[in-house]
Design an enzyme around this catalytic site. Structure first.
Site, short mmCIF file in Angstrom:
data_model
loop_
_atom_site.label_atom_id
_atom_site.label_comp_id
_atom_site.label_asym_id
_atom_site.label_seq_id
_atom_site.Cartn_x
_atom_site.Cartn_y
_atom_site.Cartn_z
N THR A 104 -14.52 40.01 67.65
CA THR A 104 -14.58 41.46 67.43
C THR A 104 -13.64 41.90 66.30
O THR A 104 -13.99 42.77 65.49
CB THR A 104 -14.24 42.22 68.72
OG1 THR A 104 -15.22 41.92 69.72
CG2 THR A 104 -14.20 43.72 68.50
N SER A 143 -23.80 44.64 67.31
CA SER A 143 -22.63 44.30 68.12
C SER A 143 -22.01 43.06 67.50
O SER A 143 -22.70 42.28 66.83
CB SER A 143 -23.05 44.00 69.56
OG SER A 143 -22.02 43.32 70.27
N THR A 144 -20.71 42.88 67.72
CA THR A 144 -20.11 41.61 67.31
C THR A 144 -20.90 40.43 67.85
O THR A 144 -21.05 39.40 67.20
CB THR A 144 -18.66 41.53 67.82
OG1 THR A 144 -17.87 42.58 67.24
CG2 THR A 144 -18.03 40.19 67.48
N ASN A 145 -21.46 40.64 69.05
CA ASN A 145 -22.06 39.53 69.77
C ASN A 145 -23.41 39.08 69.23
O ASN A 145 -23.91 38.02 69.63
CB ASN A 145 -22.18 39.88 71.25
CG ASN A 145 -20.86 40.31 71.84
OD1 ASN A 145 -19.80 40.04 71.27
ND2 ASN A 145 -20.90 40.99 72.97
N THR A 190 -17.46 -11.67 62.19
CA THR A 190 -17.62 -10.98 63.47
C THR A 190 -16.31 -11.12 64.23
O THR A 190 -15.73 -12.21 64.30
CB THR A 190 -18.78 -11.59 64.29
OG1 THR A 190 -18.56 -13.00 64.47
CG2 THR A 190 -20.11 -11.37 63.60
N SER A 321 3.08 3.12 45.11
CA SER A 321 4.38 3.02 45.76
C SER A 321 5.48 3.57 44.87
O SER A 321 5.43 3.43 43.64
CB SER A 321 4.69 1.56 46.11
OG SER A 321 6.00 1.43 46.62
N SER A 322 6.49 4.16 45.51
CA SER A 322 7.65 4.67 44.78
C SER A 322 8.73 3.61 44.66
O SER A 322 9.74 3.83 43.98
CB SER A 322 8.20 5.91 45.49
OG SER A 322 8.63 5.56 46.80
N LYS A 327 2.06 -1.68 42.61
CA LYS A 327 1.26 -1.62 43.84
C LYS A 327 0.23 -0.48 43.74
O LYS A 327 0.55 0.63 43.34
CB LYS A 327 2.16 -1.37 45.05
CG LYS A 327 1.46 -1.53 46.40
CD LYS A 327 2.48 -1.46 47.54
CE LYS A 327 1.85 -1.81 48.87
NZ LYS A 327 0.92 -0.80 49.34
#
Length: 470
Positions: A104, A143-145, A190, A321-322, A327
């Site tokens: 609403t 209506s909102t509904n 598998t 990577s830092s 990497k």
């Protein structure tokens, strides 16, 4: 302008009066909702809002034809809706996505913004509801509904179509790799253990088939989304909505959206039951399961480069990577996986909200809308990026694939119909124990002629249906 920004207007509702910023296009109902639902800091999804504005525009056009109220008002409402649909006034939709009241507050926010913009177009001031009223005019016969579920269906159809196209693109990318890698023999696996060989392209073909199912399911579910309950008003009985209006607004919505929307023969059903949205969310979950599996497989097959499987090479899109120079991580596949996880989690929220409705209305529609539309949007974005920035750039490491096949004893499975299971198992164990290939052991023990061994272990034989060598 400074006076406008610092000044207020007084508005009144059933609970009393309240000061509203004179610069605001929203009104008292929205202001109360802003205080009551200061929860997430996220406003209502814009696709839903545009769906609701589209419904309001269709209603005004219907009333214009039916002469429900003065034409000038209807025309101003239509223009206000058009202005909003261009992206203007988006900052005026301020209600939190997490709200009580079955939507609403969202409906009233839309009504007020449209009414104030329409009043302005008619030469009035914001807050002058004698010109255009949020309820008597913008919300007339609604209506909102019935507005909210209808708008959510419109928003969902648009997003489903975008997502379906994203899956179509991903399917095409996977099929390209199916063809490109059709002649590359690799080891099947598998339970993460060596299994019979396959062509690398066959694996991508299997992925493409899974994605094709997702695309088809999404295409079919639109049929359920096209049925709308507009005209049902509060609980689906249609109180205060003339039959002519109901049929007319449905026709107009079809024209405005280009969707094959149809009036529900039993609006009470769509007003209270949210199973269609749960169905859509369930299909998004199924698609996310496939996406999570595929992206995980690609990460595993590309693992390494020295300590993993290393059979695929994913595109390098950024440093990984830092602290470890050089990497590169499979970030696009990871992104696809985490988005899939989010969509799967969102499905739980939709499921609980859809099941939580009571009697003639579901109070948790805002949660359904927020999570479902988020899932549709982030999944479409993720699938597009995954396809373009990961799948299309995949390279096959043929030498690594070859070494894995020849160093494995699983080719002994091709011998079963020729020397029996027990003998085949002995050959496999000896090859593994001595670090030799199956072909080398067979030649040493002279169980079969060399030409027959070559015929049985031919890659084209062991990766197709039937008994190798026959």
């Amino acid at each position: 302008m400074e006076n406008l920004l610092n000044s207020f207007r007084m508005e009144q509702d059933a609970l009393g009066t309240r000061n509203i910023p004179q610069s605001a296009y929203y009104g008292i109902h929205t202001a109360r909702a802003m205080d009551n639902f200061a929860v997430s800091g996220r406003t209502v999804n814009m696709y839903l809002l545009h769906g609701m504005v589209t419904v309001k525009k269709a209603a005004a056009l219907a009333h214009l034809k039916l002469n429900t109220y003065p034409a000038a008002i209807a025309q101003a409402i239509v223009q206000a809706c058009d202005d909003i649909l261009t992206g203007a006034y988006s900052g005026q939709f301020t209600v939190d996505a997490m709200q009580g009241g079955a939507g609403t507050s969202t409906n009233m926010n839309v009504n007020e913004v449209i009414a104030n913009r329409a009043a302005q177009l008619m030469g009035g001031e914001r807050g002058d509801y004698s010109l255009v009223h949020p309820l008597d005019h913008v919300n007339c016969c609604q209506s909102t509904n019935d507005v909210y579920p209808t708008a959510l269906r419109i928003a969902a159809i648009g997003r489903v179509r975008v997502l379906s196209e994203a899956f179509a693109s991903l399917q095409a990318a996977l099929q390209e790799k199916e063809n490109a890698f059709a002649d590359v023999l690799k080891l099947g696996r598998t339970e993460l253990m060596d299994a019979v060989p396959m062509m690398a392209g066959q694996g991508f073909g299997a992925y493409a088939k899974a994605v094709a199912r997702d695309r088809w399911r999404l295409y079919k579910v639109e049929e359920r989304l096209r049925e709308i309950n507009i005209g049902g008003t509060a609980i689906g009985t249609g109180l205060n909505a003339p039959v002519k209006y109901t049929f007319l607004i449905t026709d107009i919505l079809q024209e405005l959206t280009g969707y094959g929307l149809a009036r529900s023969e039993y609006p009470m059903d769509l007003t209270q039951n949210m199973d269609v949205f749960a169905e859509v969310s369930g299909l998004l979950k199924a698609a996310s399961i496939n996406l999570l599996k595929i992206s995980g497989d690609l990460r595993l097959l590309a693992s390494g480069p020295a300590g993993g499987l290393g059979e695929l090479e994913l595109p390098a899109v950024q440093a990984g990577s830092s602290i470890m120079p050089g990497k590169v991580n499979p970030v696009m596949a990871e992104m696809a996986g985490l988005v899939a996880m989010r969509v799967i989690a969102n499905d739980t929220a939709v499921t609980l909200a859809a099941a939580g409705g009571q009697l003639e209305l579901n109070a948790f529609m805002p949660l359904i809308a927020d999570t479902l539309l988020e899932s549709l949007e982030i999944l479409a974005n993720a699938v597009n990026l995954f396809g373009e920035r990961c799948v299309r750039g995949i390279r096959i490491c043929e030498q690594q694939c070859h070494e894995h096949v020849v160093n494995s004893s699983v080719l002994a499975a091709a011998l079963i119909h020729h020397i029996g299971y027990e003998k085949s198992a002995e050959i496999a164990k000896q090859a593994s124990r001595e670090g030799k290939t199956v072909q080398q052991v067979l030649l040493e023990v002279q169980l079969l002629p060399e030409a027959e061994i070559a015929r049985i272990l031919n890659p084209c034989q062991v990766t197709r249906p039937g008994v190798p060598g026959q």
